[in-house]
Write a protein that holds these residues in place. Sequence first.
Motif, PDB file in Angstrom:
ATOM      1  N   GLU A 294      -4.430 -23.333 -20.863  1.00 58.13           N
ATOM      2  CA  GLU A 294      -4.580 -22.761 -22.326  1.00 58.13           C
ATOM      3  C   GLU A 294      -3.270 -22.375 -22.536  1.00 58.13           C
ATOM      4  N   PHE A 295      -2.196 -22.126 -21.688  1.00 56.76           N
ATOM      5  CA  PHE A 295      -0.766 -21.526 -21.848  1.00 56.76           C
ATOM      6  C   PHE A 295      -0.003 -22.601 -22.278  1.00 56.76           C
ATOM      7  N   GLY A 296       0.740 -22.498 -23.309  1.00 54.02           N
ATOM      8  CA  GLY A 296       1.844 -23.778 -23.643  1.00 54.02           C
ATOM      9  C   GLY A 296       1.095 -25.163 -23.932  1.00 54.02           C
ATOM     10  N   THR A 297       1.735 -26.100 -23.401  1.00 56.06           N
ATOM     11  CA  THR A 297       1.514 -27.400 -23.322  1.00 56.06           C
ATOM     12  C   THR A 297       0.504 -27.865 -22.381  1.00 56.06           C
ATOM     13  N   GLY A 298       0.256 -26.644 -21.283  1.00 52.94           N
ATOM     14  CA  GLY A 298      -0.583 -26.846 -20.096  1.00 52.94           C
ATOM     15  C   GLY A 298       0.158 -27.721 -18.832  1.00 52.94           C
ATOM     16  N   MET A 299       1.329 -27.918 -19.161  1.00 57.21           N
ATOM     17  CA  MET A 299       2.240 -28.595 -17.952  1.00 57.21           C
ATOM     18  C   MET A 299       3.389 -27.701 -17.919  1.00 57.21           C
ATOM     19  N   VAL A 300       3.894 -27.582 -16.541  1.00 55.28           N
ATOM     20  CA  VAL A 300       5.005 -26.929 -15.873  1.00 55.28           C
ATOM     21  C   VAL A 300       5.774 -27.673 -14.961  1.00 55.28           C
ATOM     22  N   LYS A 301       7.032 -27.346 -15.001  1.00 59.57           N
ATOM     23  CA  LYS A 301       7.931 -27.904 -14.215  1.00 59.57           C
ATOM     24  C   LYS A 301       7.871 -27.055 -12.817  1.00 59.57           C
ATOM     25  N   VAL A 302       8.018 -27.572 -11.629  1.00 58.03           N
ATOM     26  CA  VAL A 302       7.981 -26.891 -10.383  1.00 58.03           C
ATOM     27  C   VAL A 302       9.318 -26.815  -9.628  1.00 58.03           C
ATOM     28  N   THR A 303       9.788 -25.621  -9.548  1.00 59.01           N
ATOM     29  CA  THR A 303      11.021 -25.499  -8.708  1.00 59.01           C
ATOM     30  C   THR A 303      10.906 -24.511  -7.596  1.00 59.01           C
ATOM     31  N   PRO A 304      10.277 -25.212  -6.378  1.00 54.25           N
ATOM     32  CA  PRO A 304       9.850 -24.468  -5.397  1.00 54.25           C
ATOM     33  C   PRO A 304      10.918 -23.478  -4.484  1.00 54.25           C
ATOM     34  N   ALA A 305      12.058 -23.796  -4.688  1.00 54.70           N
ATOM     35  CA  ALA A 305      13.005 -22.724  -4.017  1.00 54.70           C
ATOM     36  C   ALA A 305      13.585 -21.725  -4.659  1.00 54.70           C
ATOM     37  N   HIS A 306      12.856 -21.806  -6.003  1.00 56.53           N
ATOM     38  CA  HIS A 306      13.493 -20.808  -6.943  1.00 56.53           C
ATOM     39  C   HIS A 306      12.510 -20.013  -7.714  1.00 56.53           C
ATOM     40  N   ASP A 307      11.268 -20.048  -7.475  1.00 52.35           N
ATOM     41  CA  ASP A 307      10.171 -19.530  -8.141  1.00 52.35           C
ATOM     42  C   ASP A 307       9.120 -19.378  -7.265  1.00 52.35           C
ATOM     43  N   PRO A 308       8.549 -18.006  -7.114  1.00 57.71           N
ATOM     44  CA  PRO A 308       7.345 -17.794  -6.110  1.00 57.71           C
ATOM     45  C   PRO A 308       6.127 -18.559  -6.272  1.00 57.71           C
ATOM     46  N   ASN A 309       5.710 -18.738  -7.573  1.00 57.32           N
ATOM     47  CA  ASN A 309       4.578 -19.504  -7.895  1.00 57.32           C
ATOM     48  C   ASN A 309       4.632 -20.794  -7.602  1.00 57.32           C
ATOM     49  N   ASP A 310       5.922 -21.525  -7.806  1.00 51.62           N
ATOM     50  CA  ASP A 310       6.076 -22.682  -7.738  1.00 51.62           C
ATOM     51  C   ASP A 310       6.280 -22.938  -6.182  1.00 51.62           C
ATOM     52  N   PHE A 311       6.789 -22.268  -5.437  1.00 53.57           N
ATOM     53  CA  PHE A 311       6.603 -22.477  -3.787  1.00 53.57           C
ATOM     54  C   PHE A 311       5.545 -22.441  -3.369  1.00 53.57           C
ATOM     55  N   ASP A 312       4.428 -21.730  -4.160  1.00 56.41           N
ATOM     56  CA  ASP A 312       3.159 -21.754  -3.594  1.00 56.41           C
ATOM     57  C   ASP A 312       2.614 -23.006  -3.849  1.00 56.41           C
ATOM     58  N   ILE A 313       2.863 -23.531  -5.212  1.00 55.82           N
ATOM     59  CA  ILE A 313       2.321 -24.820  -5.512  1.00 55.82           C
ATOM     60  C   ILE A 313       3.003 -25.980  -4.814  1.00 55.82           C
ATOM     61  N   ALA A 314       4.207 -25.890  -4.229  1.00 57.10           N
ATOM     62  CA  ALA A 314       4.824 -27.004  -3.220  1.00 57.10           C
ATOM     63  C   ALA A 314       4.053 -26.800  -2.149  1.00 57.10           C
ATOM     64  N   GLN A 315       3.697 -25.692  -1.704  1.00 52.77           N
ATOM     65  CA  GLN A 315       3.037 -25.541  -0.132  1.00 52.77           C
ATOM     66  C   GLN A 315       1.513 -26.449  -0.351  1.00 52.77           C
ATOM     67  N   ARG A 316       1.234 -26.054  -1.230  1.00 54.35           N
ATOM     68  CA  ARG A 316      -0.346 -26.788  -1.348  1.00 54.35           C
ATOM     69  C   ARG A 316      -0.107 -28.165  -1.775  1.00 54.35           C
ATOM     70  N   ALA A 317       0.912 -28.805  -2.562  1.00 54.44           N
ATOM     71  CA  ALA A 317       0.818 -30.293  -2.880  1.00 54.44           C
ATOM     72  C   ALA A 317       1.914 -30.940  -2.204  1.00 54.44           C
ATOM     73  N   GLY A 318       2.490 -30.252  -1.039  1.00 58.23           N
ATOM     74  CA  GLY A 318       3.372 -31.083  -0.226  1.00 58.23           C
ATOM     75  C   GLY A 318       4.844 -31.566  -0.932  1.00 58.23           C
ATOM     76  N   LEU A 319       5.314 -30.775  -1.748  1.00 62.48           N
ATOM     77  CA  LEU A 319       6.250 -30.960  -2.320  1.00 62.48           C
ATOM     78  C   LEU A 319       7.713 -30.723  -1.653  1.00 62.48           C
ATOM     79  N   GLU A 320       8.788 -31.164  -1.845  1.00 62.31           N
ATOM     80  CA  GLU A 320      10.087 -30.816  -1.311  1.00 62.31           C
ATOM     81  C   GLU A 320      10.588 -29.533  -1.638  1.00 62.31           C
ATOM     82  N   VAL A 321      11.105 -28.666  -0.746  1.00 64.38           N
ATOM     83  CA  VAL A 321      11.714 -27.450  -1.347  1.00 64.38           C
ATOM     84  C   VAL A 321      13.274 -27.610  -1.352  1.00 64.38           C
ATOM     85  N   LEU A 322      13.756 -27.499  -2.531  1.00 65.20           N
ATOM     86  CA  LEU A 322      15.173 -27.841  -2.570  1.00 65.20           C
ATOM     87  C   LEU A 322      15.974 -26.745  -3.225  1.00 65.20           C
TER      88      LEU A 322
END
Length: 920
Positions: A294-322
């Motif tokens: 419901e927030f904004g467009t419903g899509m967010v960029k994921v920057t795992p090494a520079h945002d705590p929530n994005d880091f959590d997403i990366a851990q669950r989704a197996g994304l690279e942490v750069l």
Amino acid sequence: MSDALPPRLDPHAIEGPLYRRARDEGHFHCSAERVLDAGADPYVIVIPPPNVTAVLHMGHGLNNTVQDVLIRWRRMQGRAAVWVPGTDHAGIATQNVVERRLAEAEGATRFDLGREPFVEKVWEFVDETGGRILDQLAAIGASCDWDRTRFTLDPELSRAVREVFVRLYEKGLIYRGEYIINWCPRCGTALSNEEAEGVESDGRLTHLRYLLPEDAWAAAEAARDAGAEAVGRLDDGRWYLTVSTTRPETMLGDTGVAVHPDDERYRPLVGKDVILPLADRPIPIVADEWVDPEFGTGMVKVTPAHDPNDFDIAQRAGLEVLNILTPEAVTNEAVPEAFQGLDRFDARRRVVEALEGLGLVAGSEAHRHAVPRCYRCETVVEPRLSDQWFVRMEPLARPALAAARDGTIRLHPQRWTKVYEEWLENIRDWCISRQLWWGHRIPVWYCQDCDGLTVVRDDPDACVHCGSDRIEQDPDVLDTWFSSWLWPFSVFGWPQETDDLKAFYPGHALVTAPEILFFWVARMIMAGYEFHGEPPFRDVFLHGTVRDAQGRKMSKSLGNGIDPMEVVDRFGADALRYTVLSMCGVGTDIHLDHQDLESAFAPGRNFANKLWNAGRFTLMSVGDEPVHRLDEVMGELEVGDRWILSRLFHTSREMTRALERFRLHEAVERVHHFFWGEFADWYLELVKSRIRGDAGEASRQAARAVLVHVFDQILRLLHPLVPFVTEHLWDRIPWPRDRERPARLLVAPWPEADPSREDPEAEAAMAAFQELVTAVRRLRKEYGVGEGTPVEVVLAGASRAFRGRISGQGPQLQQLARIEGIRFEGPEEGEVGATAVLTSGVEVFLPLAGLVDLDHERERLREQIQRLDGQLTGVRKKLANEQFVSRAPADVVDKERRKEATFLDQRDKLAAKLSALEGV
């Protein structure tokens, strides 16, 4: 002794000597034996330790004055009062100061010196300037137990820090992990969440376009048809996704884009890639339940090494942490070469420019949001992926939360309880490692042979796992608050079972500011439960903030601060204390004009001067000879004596109750009213003639006994507030021969509210007397009857009780209002005079014949009425003008209406006076 008092109070002549005397005589110190052996009831406060390099500011002045009031009051109540002073090593703040001095003096950095030589430099600086603030606290009268002064890097306190670290590590409550932490590029260290304060700032929200590869275009079209707002198509036919950010430079570290798994709009795109602009690398589109559809467009960029929530997403989704930033917040080699080596804010500008050049910026708008800043240097904090040490807080928070809910811990004002509970309910793990050299070194050693960790209380010689002597200690130090949260018991020698710990732990009250409710207060409560099974105190008084006249928080940058030492130098410590206490309403801020100290501290200066003058008059009046005990003169007490003793009973009771409830401003108001409004304004006036002996020797001795007793009690009530002027005056009070005098005022018993002194009849008689005197004085002033001119008063409609209360006070009425006669019948027909009505319904009539020139007064009143009639005509004419009312600014019209009301009120009053003089 009274002749030794000069006409004017000179604070500098008395404050320093009195403080040194009390300290030298040991009145501020209390031994553990007094509690353990003599059974005294302790009362303990530990000071919020100021930074060792700090100088006194008005926040310290307020905070420590409040603590001193509580300690002095409880000491007078006979409690074994202990107020532990000390200072905090203040890791970041102190290291910053020394690094700055080093750069200025030698052009060197700490790295040029090396760790050990730099730490030696810090110790030299602390030894040179540390503790200066404690000397300044003494100047405002802080009656700390200086024998117990502590420093958070003292060996005993360092032992406690290690003990706690090892215990928590062994319980699994301290761990090391790689997480997103708050990083200060200026201080070069991690910060806890509470140390990264969100500051409302103006920024920009920029909308970026990420292009989709051709094999994802069909999915993009399907998503757009499903209503996906973030999906769009360029004029050249390429499809893209729009993401928004306030930190465009971080897009160089994006490793994914996320949507909610139940968001039907984006379901066709999940699993596809999108091309990250500038870096030209594919990143996946993933689904994660953290995303709010419901927030904004419903899509967010994921920057795992520079945002705590994005880091959590990366851990669950197996994304690279750069990680794209150095510790100094400069872009590193992980970003495209064109953007390497840039300060983060320069990188932000360059990234936006580059994307605009590619047509990949969809727009931007002003955006106000909270930007975390370092609580020490105010640098914008950077979320950063880092290996750090953490404390697992949820288990520690449970008992601290329960204590607030069941009333074991009481916060004053109570509204802070909800804030405290909400923080504990949502508590996050505490990052306790700091990349500094000054502080408690983390007691962990790494083995270079077996990679094992040695976590012990004493420095080891070898690895506890393999026995190798190739071990290195962790280079980091602990968060300053890690030693501060142990302060309530580490100052008493814990982990040793000392007599001090047995006698004085747990404490009773904590006085601090709301700003460190989470930094310090909540953590101390957790530590108390974890290591002692009970809280370190029961009451937490959270006072307001000292602000300037415009309501701004005082700060160096604004130049609106007030130096308490300047206030003490100009007006004395008592004036400073009384001023801040009189404004210390529960939960309210204090406003002081830094540009006009004379006016800002006038309440305290005026009160101290009034007390001095009243004390000087009292001491000169009673003389040096011993006085009778109060019980010896009870048969000679007059109404005024009984009244002041009854008012003293109420004041003592109400002031004690106010202090018990931490309502210091109410305590100040109550004792101020009693001293100034009842004792000085009324009782001193009433007893003047009796002290002179006009009513005989028995009355004189009764008056002396009551006057000395009441003044003694006033000085005791006031002593916690203004300790110096009260002590100086109290030293000179004459004493009954057969009554033991307390050693000093600061250890004299606190006034007990004696119910036998309550005298409703005397209070009713004095209330009638005071109202009559006040009414006659007012009528004299209104009609120009001289203060020394004797008058007769008619009291019409007086009840028998009222007559009885007034008739017995003829001498006092003559003395205070020059009333030489009272009639209870009249006024006579045609008699001209002034009238007032008392709250009892009694009409006070002051005959004016022979007292004023009635013809002249009538003519004067008629002229004033005529002048007001002219002014009223002019205002009403203006208000009757429809064009003026409709066209003039509303405030101008309102001003004219207020003038009309004022003129009319003045005219009515003058007309009533004229009517009285005409005998109508």
